[in-house]
Scaffold this motif. Structure first.
Motif, PDB file in Angstrom:
ATOM      1  N   HIS A 238       0.866  -1.179   0.000  1.00 45.68           N
ATOM      2  CA  HIS A 238       0.000   0.000   0.000  1.00 45.68           C
ATOM      3  C   HIS A 238       0.906   1.233   0.000  1.00 45.68           C
ATOM      4  O   HIS A 238       1.534   1.550   1.017  1.00 45.68           O
ATOM      5  N   GLU A 241       1.407   4.051   2.669  1.00 41.88           N
ATOM      6  CA  GLU A 241       1.957   3.696   3.983  1.00 41.88           C
ATOM      7  C   GLU A 241       3.482   3.848   3.934  1.00 41.88           C
ATOM      8  O   GLU A 241       4.246   2.891   4.011  1.00 41.88           O
ATOM      9  N   ARG A 289      -3.477   3.250  -1.820  1.00 41.41           N
ATOM     10  CA  ARG A 289      -3.642   1.830  -1.548  1.00 41.41           C
ATOM     11  C   ARG A 289      -3.499   0.922  -2.766  1.00 41.41           C
ATOM     12  O   ARG A 289      -3.505  -0.306  -2.623  1.00 41.41           O
ATOM     13  N   HIS A 331       3.541  -2.705   6.879  1.00 36.05           N
ATOM     14  CA  HIS A 331       2.441  -1.796   6.542  1.00 36.05           C
ATOM     15  C   HIS A 331       2.326  -0.659   7.555  1.00 36.05           C
ATOM     16  O   HIS A 331       3.017  -0.638   8.572  1.00 36.05           O
ATOM     17  N   GLY A 332       1.382   0.258   7.261  1.00 39.70           N
ATOM     18  CA  GLY A 332       0.967   1.263   8.222  1.00 39.70           C
ATOM     19  C   GLY A 332      -0.542   1.202   8.376  1.00 39.70           C
ATOM     20  O   GLY A 332      -1.255   0.896   7.418  1.00 39.70           O
TER      21      GLY A 332
END
Ligand SMILES: [Zn+2]
Length: 447
Positions: A238, A241, A289, A331-332
């Protein structure tokens, strides 16, 4: 329109200035077009120049750069409301994502010039229509003058109007604002160039993305020794992130530090396969995303295709080729104010061995980094209910190995707040470096 063939510059916004009456017009598609160059050319011919430009003044907003994303609605003088300049902006959406049934957006990144000493009142007018509006309360926008040090500005979110706002009086002529400190495609290339010139590192270009970017894999260690465990770390499926690639920078710095005893011991026992950026197209375009085709790459691992998700197709094929004993997918998370691990409790292959490995990894990470914690996160999937289109689930099941998703906050860690920067590039880098200890703890028992 096929999103895969959208022009690369489709979401890049050219110079936007105030007063807009001088500088904007509607084109035939209903989009504002930039008439600045036209105005300047008239000026050069001796015709009337836009007064604010002639004086070298005016607030301008621009996101026409690597990872940039914003649309300008209007920029006005709003002295009657007690602010100097009101900037009404919109976040540009990713291409429509079929798996998620939405066109995602939350990522923004833009520069404001002519700003020194001017009170800016910035409104992201469509924030409430973004992918995760529940995540806005408590969020503070990121800002920088030098593109190195990022600080937060006090930010408010109005649930009724869905507008995210901040007031800020910049200390310098230009200021940049972003959802999180960006890790641009240019920075990614510098990271790859730095790493591939270190001893023991091999750069493999796996293929090209829909926009034509290279998919870079760094192999670190001796791949010819079949006794060595195959450790995979990938990040930034994504693209919004960006903390995930700051994390990778810290992880790689530590892994490539030949004086670091943890790195030395890990490389005696394992070969590392590292993909610091799984989504260079989305990074460059300023997506939240998805890739260039609107694919959420973290929903493509059961059936990646060259047409929709070449990034996953190439990486998964390479995993099949060399094997996989461990996978961390970085990820975030927009909403949750903790660092946390999302495990594989829901995959069919889940058993005592995998549970033991995951528990051992988590305990080692807890000892290494106080920024890691257990107990706050997504919660475990029920047995057999994992989505195997998600990377960690798909890989854990396919290779019967320890695999997980690691999430960092956009906001801050709830238990250890940092008031000026909140969660930051600096903390992401150190968190990435710390994960190597936890990997070393489990390498002997990965298979
Ligand atoms: Zn993610």
């Amino acid at each position: 329109m096929d999103p895969a063939v959208q022009p690369k510059t489709g979401n890049k916004q050219y110079l936007r200035c105030t007063p807009r009456s001088h500088l904007f017009e509607q084109n035939s598609e209903g989009h504002r077009s930039n008439v600045l160059l036209h105005a300047l050319s008239k000026w050069a011919k001796g015709e009337a120049a836009p007064t604010n430009l002639a004086k070298g003044r005016g607030i301008c907003v621009n996101s026409h750069f690597d990872s940039g994303n914003i649309e300008v609605l209007d920029i006005s003088q709003a002295q009657a409301r007690g602010v100097s300049h009101e900037l009404n902006l919109r976040i540009h959406a990713d291409p429509y994502c079929e798996s998620d049934e939405t066109a995602h957006f939350m990522w923004f990144y833009f520069r404001v010039t002519g700003a020194k000493g001017e009170e800016l009142h910035i409104n992201l007018t469509n924030a409430g229509e973004g992918s995760f509006p529940v995540a806005w309360p408590g969020y503070q926008a990121c800002a920088t003058y030098d593109r190195k040090y990022w600080f937060r500005v006090p930010t408010t979110y109005d649930k009724e109007t869905g507008v995210l706002s901040w007031k800020h009086t910049p200390e310098h002529d230009a200021v940049r604002y972003a959802y999180f400190a960006p890790y641009t495609y240019e920075q990614h290339q510098s990271l790859i160039a730095d790493c591939q010139s270190k001893p023991g590192v091999t750069l493999e270009m796996l293929g090209q993305t829909l926009d034509g970017h290279d998919m870079d894999l760094l192999r670190i260690g001796d791949a010819d020794d079949s006794n060595k465990k195959k450790v995979w770390v990938i990040a930034r499926q994504h693209p919004g992130e960006s903390m995930a690639e700051w994390f990778m920078e810290g992880f790689l710095q530590r892994l490539l530090d030949r004086h670091d005893p943890v790195s030395r011991k890990a490389l005696q026992q394992a070969v590392f396969y590292i993909v610091p950026n799984m989504n260079p197209d989305g990074t460059w375009r300023g997506h939240l995303r998805t890739n260039a085709a609107g694919a959420n790459l973290n929903r493509e691992w059961d059936n990646p295709t060259l047409e929709r998700s070449p990034e996953v197709y190439y990486v998964r094929n390479h995993m099949d080729l060399v094997g996989c004993d461990f996978l961390a997918d970085i990820h975030g998370d927009e909403e949750i104010e903790y660092n946390f691990l999302a495990g594989n409790e829901g995959i069919p292959a889940w058993d005592d061995r995998l549970k033991g490995l995951q528990d051992e990894f988590c305990q080692a990470f807890l000892h290494t980094s106080p920024d890691f914690q257990l107990g706050n996160g997504y919660g475990a999937d029920p047995p057999g209910q994992a989505n195997l289109a998600i990377c960690s689930g798909g890989v854990g099941q396919r290779y019967n190995c320890l695999a997980f998703t690691l999430e960092m906050p956009f906001k801050d860690t709830h238990y250890a707040r940092e008031p000026v920067q909140n969660w930051s590039p600096e903390r992401s880098v150190r968190f990435g470096a710390a994960m190597l200890n936890a990997i070393l703890a489990v390498i002997p028992t990965l298979r």
